[in-house]
Design an enzyme around this catalytic site. Sequence first.
Site, PDB file in Angstrom:
ATOM      1  N   LYS A 115      70.036  46.170  41.442  1.00 58.04           N
ATOM      2  CA  LYS A 115      71.446  46.532  41.571  1.00 58.04           C
ATOM      3  C   LYS A 115      71.689  47.968  41.142  1.00 58.04           C
ATOM      4  O   LYS A 115      72.562  48.632  41.701  1.00 58.04           O
ATOM      5  CB  LYS A 115      72.329  45.579  40.757  1.00 58.04           C
ATOM      6  N   LYS A 197      66.320  35.751  51.853  1.00 61.78           N
ATOM      7  CA  LYS A 197      67.414  34.780  51.723  1.00 61.78           C
ATOM      8  C   LYS A 197      68.666  35.277  52.460  1.00 61.78           C
ATOM      9  O   LYS A 197      68.932  36.479  52.451  1.00 61.78           O
ATOM     10  CB  LYS A 197      67.721  34.627  50.227  1.00 61.78           C
ATOM     11  N   LYS A 200      75.179  37.300  50.991  1.00 57.89           N
ATOM     12  CA  LYS A 200      76.504  37.813  51.316  1.00 57.89           C
ATOM     13  C   LYS A 200      76.550  39.325  51.198  1.00 57.89           C
ATOM     14  O   LYS A 200      77.489  39.956  51.649  1.00 57.89           O
ATOM     15  CB  LYS A 200      77.575  37.142  50.450  1.00 57.89           C
TER      16      LYS A 200
END
Length: 334
Positions: A115, A197, A200
């Site tokens: 992140k 995966k 979103k």
Amino acid sequence: MIDGHKVIFSGVQATGNLTLGNYLGALRNWSLLQNEYECFFSVVDEHSITVRQDPAELRRRARNLLILYIAAGIDPKKSCIYFQSHVSAHAELAWILNCYTYMGEMNRMTQFKDKSAKHADNINVGLFAYPVLMAADILLYQADVVPVGIDQMQHLEICRDIAMRFNNIYGPVFTIPEPYIGKTGAKIMSLQDPTKKMSKSDENPNASIYLYDDRDTVIRKCRRAVTDSLATVSYSEEQPGVRNLIEIYAACTGKLPEEAVAEFEGKGYGDLKSAVGEAVADTLAPLQNEIARLSKEKDYIDGIIRDNAERAAYTANKTLRKVQHKIGFPDRIR
Ligand code: TRP
């Protein structure tokens, strides 16, 4: 509340557009847990601000997520569904736990590394301390089990380490949580890169089916899904794209993957993709209708928000008071 039952805690961030993966992999299955466990499902809006948010948008998404919990079958009378920011004990316990967490162990968190690479202009202390807030979430409710995806296992591990460290100093205060392993639901992968995966936060909108996608969009995205050149339908690791489509089809129709494979034997990928698109659209339609219906029930939803925050705070504060006493904060005078 269900006495004597084991406790489950889980949370979803109110950021990004929720995907089919969130629904089939998590939310839908949570509703199956609520008879066996005492469940706390939080909309973790405090986690969301580790990345800059538009205030109106955050408020809207948080409410929609709570409504989605209900639409997905979570009964707000049985399970406690609430906004993290409505229960101040989360932030309070997180502060305390910060003081029992080492920089060294936090430096190992891979999600922080990912992140901070993604948000290089805003590597804030909250982003770094995120797993401690998550530990506070879980430990406040004395959760026995935590259903989380594989990407959150490292955070659950550090939660356990912090809890054990605390218990070693002060005696048994926290229940040590275990990951929930069981019929946790389907693992849905990206339509464009089936080794990843479905997420979103994916940049490519064709990679994910969003819960609010309409029928045509769903069908189009499925038609564009990446497969391979083997021209055979199987549920094997060698064919991640086809495997993912089978997984999605099985999850939407309630069939076993093997049954789904048998159904498409001898058929082409075009047939498979169309059938998957239809199955997904059929799964999402009732959910979307229910969300639309609930969204109009303002008083009903407001009542749930108020009552459940109170229930959550009652349990959370019990743990917080115990912790505050153990570490030597002056007791409250009544
Ligand atoms: N970090 C989790 C995620 O991004 C969300 C979360 C916050 C959570 N607190 C939690 C999940 C506690 C399980 C338990 O998916």
